[in-house]
Structure formats: structure tokens, C-alpha cells
Motif scaffolding. Structure first.
Motif, PDB file in Angstrom:
ATOM      1  N   TYR A  45       0.826  -1.208   0.000  1.00  0.00           N
ATOM      2  CA  TYR A  45       0.000   0.000   0.000  1.00  0.00           C
ATOM      3  C   TYR A  45       0.864   1.264   0.000  1.00  0.00           C
ATOM      4  O   TYR A  45       0.537   2.249  -0.667  1.00  0.00           O
ATOM      5  N   ASP A  53      -6.435   3.953  -5.688  1.00  0.00           N
ATOM      6  CA  ASP A  53      -7.170   4.113  -4.430  1.00  0.00           C
ATOM      7  C   ASP A  53      -6.957   2.920  -3.504  1.00  0.00           C
ATOM      8  O   ASP A  53      -7.007   3.070  -2.283  1.00  0.00           O
ATOM      9  N   ARG A  54      -6.742   1.764  -4.094  1.00  0.00           N
ATOM     10  CA  ARG A  54      -6.498   0.566  -3.297  1.00  0.00           C
ATOM     11  C   ARG A  54      -5.583  -0.368  -4.067  1.00  0.00           C
ATOM     12  O   ARG A  54      -5.409  -0.232  -5.284  1.00  0.00           O
ATOM     13  N   SER A 113      -7.220  -6.788  -0.159  1.00  0.00           N
ATOM     14  CA  SER A 113      -7.334  -5.442  -0.700  1.00  0.00           C
ATOM     15  C   SER A 113      -7.261  -4.459   0.454  1.00  0.00           C
ATOM     16  O   SER A 113      -7.524  -4.818   1.602  1.00  0.00           O
ATOM     17  N   THR A 114      -6.884  -3.244   0.147  1.00  0.00           N
ATOM     18  CA  THR A 114      -6.844  -2.197   1.164  1.00  0.00           C
ATOM     19  C   THR A 114      -8.104  -1.356   1.055  1.00  0.00           C
ATOM     20  O   THR A 114      -8.674  -1.187  -0.022  1.00  0.00           O
ATOM     21  N   GLY A 115      -8.518  -0.816   2.199  1.00  0.00           N
ATOM     22  CA  GLY A 115      -9.760  -0.063   2.238  1.00  0.00           C
ATOM     23  C   GLY A 115     -10.928  -0.928   2.649  1.00  0.00           C
ATOM     24  O   GLY A 115     -10.805  -2.149   2.818  1.00  0.00           O
ATOM     25  N   ASN A 144      -7.937  -2.073   6.384  1.00  0.00           N
ATOM     26  CA  ASN A 144      -8.211  -0.633   6.414  1.00  0.00           C
ATOM     27  C   ASN A 144      -7.010   0.058   7.042  1.00  0.00           C
ATOM     28  O   ASN A 144      -6.689  -0.164   8.207  1.00  0.00           O
TER      29      ASN A 144
END
Length: 300
Positions: A45, A53-54, A113-115, A144
């Protein structure tokens, strides 16, 4: 009408049904993540481009009944716009082949995934990884990072469930699954170092501490925990605090070994081993002395 021998009907036996149900993959009910995988996700990230965005990637680990253990991960190249999402599948498979040569026991268990945004594209990516992990279900770990205002940092895990009579890849429901961070005792010192660096007021990174200091901190921590337990027990016995049955049972299981059991069990076993080693050492010493005296007598 009875079926004849030339009928095209399929004969299904009860034993076959029972065997199929028994051998069916179990739905994951608990997911554990090692710090190495989590740090790899955060590093991915931090290295993302400004237009992303991710980020997404592949999770590797092992399965034990209905528990999935995530041990490592690697990044996967992808692009995401309002109109489409593209995932570099060739890069994903090449990276998995390289990881599989190093750790043959680790298999693809899902993706990350991030977020916290779960959208139609997430369902499409989930469908792709479900084909990679089949017949087992693919898990999705959402990390997150806490950079968005109003959202707390944390880790959540999901499995997917299809929706509709004729479900499409983009139609699924993400069902939350309990997730926990698990690390080995050998990794504790490294995690403590990172935690102390993050909590430090200055930007200077901390240096690894010596083994003696680690032991000192561990002994101090155990002493503080014993003081808290002793204060709690005294408060319950004095009637100042209401006792918790669960805590009481845990203390009984942990500290319930009596002196008789200690003397009859591990203490006697350790004592016998010590006496045996001492006896053998004395025997070897006596044999060496006798041999040296015989040698001197023969020389004279």
C-alpha cells in the motif's frame, strides 16, 4: 413404471451421497493472519501509485479443517476505473509458481485489498480467486489503513455467497468471518520493537535490544501480571469485588497443581535425570583416573 436395465436413469446410492457430503470442503469459520503477510500488505500500500485508491494481492497459507491460516502474501498488478477492472493473471500465476517452489506447503487461500469498499469489482475479483482455490472457498481480507478520515484502521475477513437463482460473477454477498492476528514467540521481540518505535515521540527508530534486557522485561511483565492477579484474588476474598466464575476457573486450571502432584510428577522426573547424569559423570571421572594411574604404573 419400473426402470429396466437399458434405462438411462442415474442410480445414486446412499453411501455415495454420504461420502460426497463427508468429503465436501468445509466453510472457513476462523481466519488467522501472520504478521509477515500483514506487513507485506502494508508495504504494498505504501508503494502504490498516486492514481491507485487501493491495492490487491494474493494470500498464501494452509487450511486445517474449517480454519484458514494466512502465512504470506504477494502483490498483484491491477488497474481499476469507473468502467472496468483489469488484473494481471499471468503475473499472479508466475509469482505463485515462484512462491510454491520456496514453500510447497503454502497454497492460494484468497486475496486481499486495502480499504473497506466492497463493490462489484470486488465480486469479480472474488470470482476469479474462487476458481484458483477451488473446490475450497476463497477468502477476502480487507485491510483498512486508517488514512481515510472517520475510518479506523483494522483487518476484516470475508467469504462470498452467490445471490440469485442464476447467480452472476458480479452478484454475491460478502459474509464476515472472525479473524485474528497470530505470531510465534520468536517474533514477539520484533513486534515489540516495531510497537515501541511507533509509539516513540521522536522519529528516530529504536535499536534491537539485548537478550538480557528482553529477559528482564519479560520477568517484569510476569511480575506485574502476578501482582494484578493477587490483588484481584484478595479483593474477591475480602468481598470488595464480585468474582467472575470464568476467571476463577482459568486460575484454577493454570495454578491448580498441588504440591503432591508436583513432587510425584515433573519434579521427581527431573531429579532422577539429574542424579543419573551426576552418576555417569562420576563414573567417567573414576574411569579416567584409573586409566591414568595404570598408564603411569606401566611407564614406570
Amino acid at each position: 413404471m419400473p426402470l429396466g436395465p437399458t434405462s438411462s436413469a442415474i442410480n445414486i446410492q446412499a453411501n455415495s451421497i454420504t461420502e460426497a457430503v463427508h468429503n465436501a470442503p468445509r466453510t472457513p469459520t476462523n481466519i488467522t493472519i501472520h504478521p509477515v503477510a500483514l506487513f507485506s500488505i502494508l508495504d504494498h500500500y505504501l508503494r502504490r501509485t498516486d492514481s491507485q485508491d487501493r491495492v490487491i494481492g494474493t494470500l498464501l497459507g494452509t487450511r486445517h479443517d474449517n480454519e484458514v491460516e494466512v502465512r504470506s502474501s504477494f502483490a498483484v498488478l491491477h488497474s481499476e476505473t469507473d468502467e472496468q477492472v483489469a488484473v494481471d493473471m499471468d503475473y499472479h500465476r508466475t509469482m505463485y509458481e515462484l512462491h510454491h517452489k520456496v514453500n510447497p506447503k503454502e497454497v492460494i487461500v484468497g486475496w486481499y485489498s486495502t480499504g473497506s469498499n466492497l463493490n462489484t469489482y470486488s465480486a469479480l475479483i472474488q470470482n476469479f480467486y474462487s476458481q484458483e482455490t477451488g473446490p475450497h472457498q476463497a477468502i477476502h481480507v480487507a485491510v483498512n489503513t486508517g488514512v481515510v478520515e472517520g475510518e479506523e484502521a483494522g483487518v476484516k475477513a470475508y467469504i462470498s455467497s452467490p445471490v440469485g437463482v442464476f447467480p452472476k460473477p458480479e452478484n454475491c454477498v460478502f459474509v464476515p468471518v472472525p479473524v485474528e492476528l497470530r505470531f510465534h514467540d520468536a517474533e514477539r521481540s520484533g513486534l515489540d520493537l516495531l510497537a515501541n518505535t511507533a509509539q516513540a515521540s521522536s522519529s528516530t527508530s529504536s535499536q534491537p535490544i539485548a537478550d538480557l534486557e528482553i529477559i528482564e522485561r519479560a520477568v517484569t511483565s510476569v511480575s506485574e501480571m502476578l501482582d494484578r492477579v493477587l490483588a484481584y484474588v484478595r479483593a474477591v476474598l475480602a468481598g470488595e469485588q464480585k468474582g467472575d466464575p470464568a476467571v476463577g476457573r482459568y486460575l484454577m486450571d493454570t495454578l491448580g497443581a498441588s504440591t503432591d502432584d508436583l513432587e510425584k510428577g515433573g519434579f521427581n522426573s527431573s531429579l532422577q535425570d539429574t542424579l543419573m547424569i551426576s552418576y555417569l559423570a562420576n563414573l567417567v571421572r573414576s574411569q579416567a583416573e584409573v586409566s591414568s594411574r595404570l598408564a603411569l604404573a606401566a611407564a614406570s
